[in-house]
Design a protein around this motif. Sequence first.
Motif, mmCIF file in Angstrom:
data_model
loop_
_atom_site.group_PDB
_atom_site.id
_atom_site.type_symbol
_atom_site.label_atom_id
_atom_site.label_comp_id
_atom_site.label_asym_id
_atom_site.label_seq_id
_atom_site.Cartn_x
_atom_site.Cartn_y
_atom_site.Cartn_z
ATOM 1 N N VAL A 83 0.837 -1.204 0.000
ATOM 2 C CA VAL A 83 0.000 0.000 0.000
ATOM 3 C C VAL A 83 0.870 1.251 0.000
ATOM 4 C CG1 VAL A 83 -1.606 1.377 1.377
ATOM 5 C CG2 VAL A 83 -2.024 -1.067 1.059
ATOM 6 N N ASP A 84 1.881 1.276 0.854
ATOM 7 C CA ASP A 84 2.777 2.444 0.923
ATOM 8 C C ASP A 84 3.394 2.740 -0.438
ATOM 9 O OD1 ASP A 84 2.299 2.781 3.594
ATOM 10 O OD2 ASP A 84 4.144 1.822 4.274
ATOM 11 N N ALA A 85 3.856 1.697 -1.105
ATOM 12 C CA ALA A 85 4.498 1.882 -2.410
ATOM 13 C C ALA A 85 3.488 2.287 -3.479
ATOM 14 C CB ALA A 85 5.211 0.595 -2.820
ATOM 15 N N ALA A 86 2.249 1.809 -3.349
ATOM 16 C CA ALA A 86 1.222 2.109 -4.348
ATOM 17 C C ALA A 86 0.893 3.605 -4.379
ATOM 18 C CB ALA A 86 -0.039 1.297 -4.074
ATOM 19 N N TYR A 87 0.911 4.247 -3.218
ATOM 20 C CA TYR A 87 0.606 5.679 -3.175
ATOM 21 C C TYR A 87 1.552 6.478 -4.071
ATOM 22 C CZ TYR A 87 -2.846 5.781 0.620
ATOM 23 O OH TYR A 87 -3.987 5.640 1.371
ATOM 24 N N ALA A 88 2.838 6.207 -3.957
ATOM 25 C CA ALA A 88 3.818 6.960 -4.737
ATOM 26 C C ALA A 88 3.639 6.731 -6.229
ATOM 27 C CB ALA A 88 5.237 6.569 -4.309
ATOM 28 N N GLU A 89 3.402 5.486 -6.622
ATOM 29 C CA GLU A 89 3.241 5.186 -8.039
ATOM 30 C C GLU A 89 1.969 5.807 -8.597
ATOM 31 O OE1 GLU A 89 4.274 3.660 -11.746
ATOM 32 O OE2 GLU A 89 5.435 3.818 -9.882
ATOM 33 N N ALA A 90 0.885 5.756 -7.826
ATOM 34 C CA ALA A 90 -0.369 6.356 -8.283
ATOM 35 C C ALA A 90 -0.217 7.862 -8.473
ATOM 36 C CB ALA A 90 -1.483 6.055 -7.282
ATOM 37 N N SER A 91 0.448 8.499 -7.529
ATOM 38 C CA SER A 91 0.660 9.942 -7.632
ATOM 39 C C SER A 91 1.460 10.292 -8.874
ATOM 40 C CB SER A 91 1.389 10.444 -6.377
ATOM 41 O OG SER A 91 1.642 11.829 -6.455
ATOM 42 N N ALA A 92 2.456 9.473 -9.178
ATOM 43 C CA ALA A 92 3.272 9.721 -10.361
ATOM 44 C C ALA A 92 2.464 9.600 -11.647
ATOM 45 C CB ALA A 92 4.448 8.750 -10.388
ATOM 46 N N ARG A 93 1.406 8.795 -11.607
ATOM 47 C CA ARG A 93 0.552 8.619 -12.781
ATOM 48 C C ARG A 93 -0.647 9.559 -12.783
ATOM 49 N NH1 ARG A 93 1.470 3.673 -15.604
ATOM 50 N NH2 ARG A 93 -0.091 4.517 -17.045
ATOM 51 N N GLY A 94 -0.740 10.451 -11.785
ATOM 52 C CA GLY A 94 -1.830 11.416 -11.734
ATOM 53 C C GLY A 94 -3.096 10.888 -11.104
ATOM 54 N N TYR A 95 -2.987 9.846 -10.287
ATOM 55 C CA TYR A 95 -4.152 9.247 -9.631
ATOM 56 C C TYR A 95 -3.962 9.261 -8.117
ATOM 57 C CZ TYR A 95 -6.019 7.476 -14.051
ATOM 58 O OH TYR A 95 -6.554 7.382 -15.322
ATOM 59 N N GLU A 96 -5.069 9.047 -7.409
ATOM 60 C CA GLU A 96 -5.034 8.905 -5.961
ATOM 61 C C GLU A 96 -5.464 7.488 -5.589
ATOM 62 O OE1 GLU A 96 -4.010 10.881 -3.619
ATOM 63 O OE2 GLU A 96 -3.531 12.577 -4.918
ATOM 64 N N ILE A 97 -5.040 7.044 -4.417
ATOM 65 C CA ILE A 97 -5.424 5.745 -3.885
ATOM 66 C C ILE A 97 -6.471 5.932 -2.787
ATOM 67 C CG2 ILE A 97 -4.655 3.747 -2.524
ATOM 68 C CD1 ILE A 97 -3.529 3.490 -5.215
#
Length: 335
Positions: A83-97
Amino acid sequence: MSELQRRPTLMDVAEAAGVSRALVSIVMRGAPGAAESTRQRVLQAASDLGYRADSRARLLRSSRTKLLGLAFSSSQPFHAEIVDAAYAEASARGYEITLSAVAGGRPEARAIETLLDVGAEALIIIAPTLSVDNLAQHARQVPVVSLLRDDVGEYVDSVSSDDYAGIALAVDHLVSLGHRRIVHVDGGTAISSDKRRETYRAEMIRHGLQPVVVSGGTGEEDGMRAGHTLQADLPTAVIAFNDRSALGVMECFRAAGIGIPADVSVLGYDDSNFAKLSYVQLSSVSQDAPLLAAAAVGRAVDRIEGVSSPGSVVRTPHLVIRKTTARAPEGNSDT
């Protein structure tokens, strides 16, 4: 309706009509895919319960929310690392978790319903326990990515780690240290337990060794129970289903005066934050949580944006050697 009364939900209608939540959603949206008899049953159940569609949720779903819904188990620390890692990747793609936990008294179906109700444009489900048919029903509404489980059918994306390669690395490492009496403490009914168990057996036989499997689970208490069982006929090495189970085995052994790795080597799986603690230093098979999270988010975003069709991503794990594995005790390597 009293303010204290709970407003009926799609899940309530589904339970009353004896169908899935996904099918209720199809009927209430007037979308194709439901038989007429089923449609009438759902509509009658909705009427009996006094169900009314939430206009706020409908408004969310009618426009872009840029939300990725992530369902995870609150009892699994490794899920939290993903989950922690997913936040950073989503933000980089312009999305939120947006998160929804599977916990005691809160089943996976409810966790997923919550994500859909807030307008998630795609679902990422860590180690889903739903059937292939149920996952496919959700995939009719939004893209669905299964993380850590790959037997999810043709309509659902999957991102997983190669359990075969991971266990092979573990067995090869211990054999290279002279161990011959290597036991596997399995994960019980957990996702991936069957694969890891059968791979361990196959790898032991490939090395000309006798496989021994002890029933375990996913938590420290499972590892402790297995540790007590193992003391009756102590092996020289243990491969645990995950790091939490390995910690339980180690705690049990140390309480009994059994040295690690002087008497028994212990190897975990996941390379979780627990494994890296200075007073633990557990050798473990790393699934690379950040890379798994990045792949899952990438699949979800690509599906939302129409870049790809459902598919699978399998990452190769690697072994991280720390202080809980060493050469087999003198005189025990060939027994």
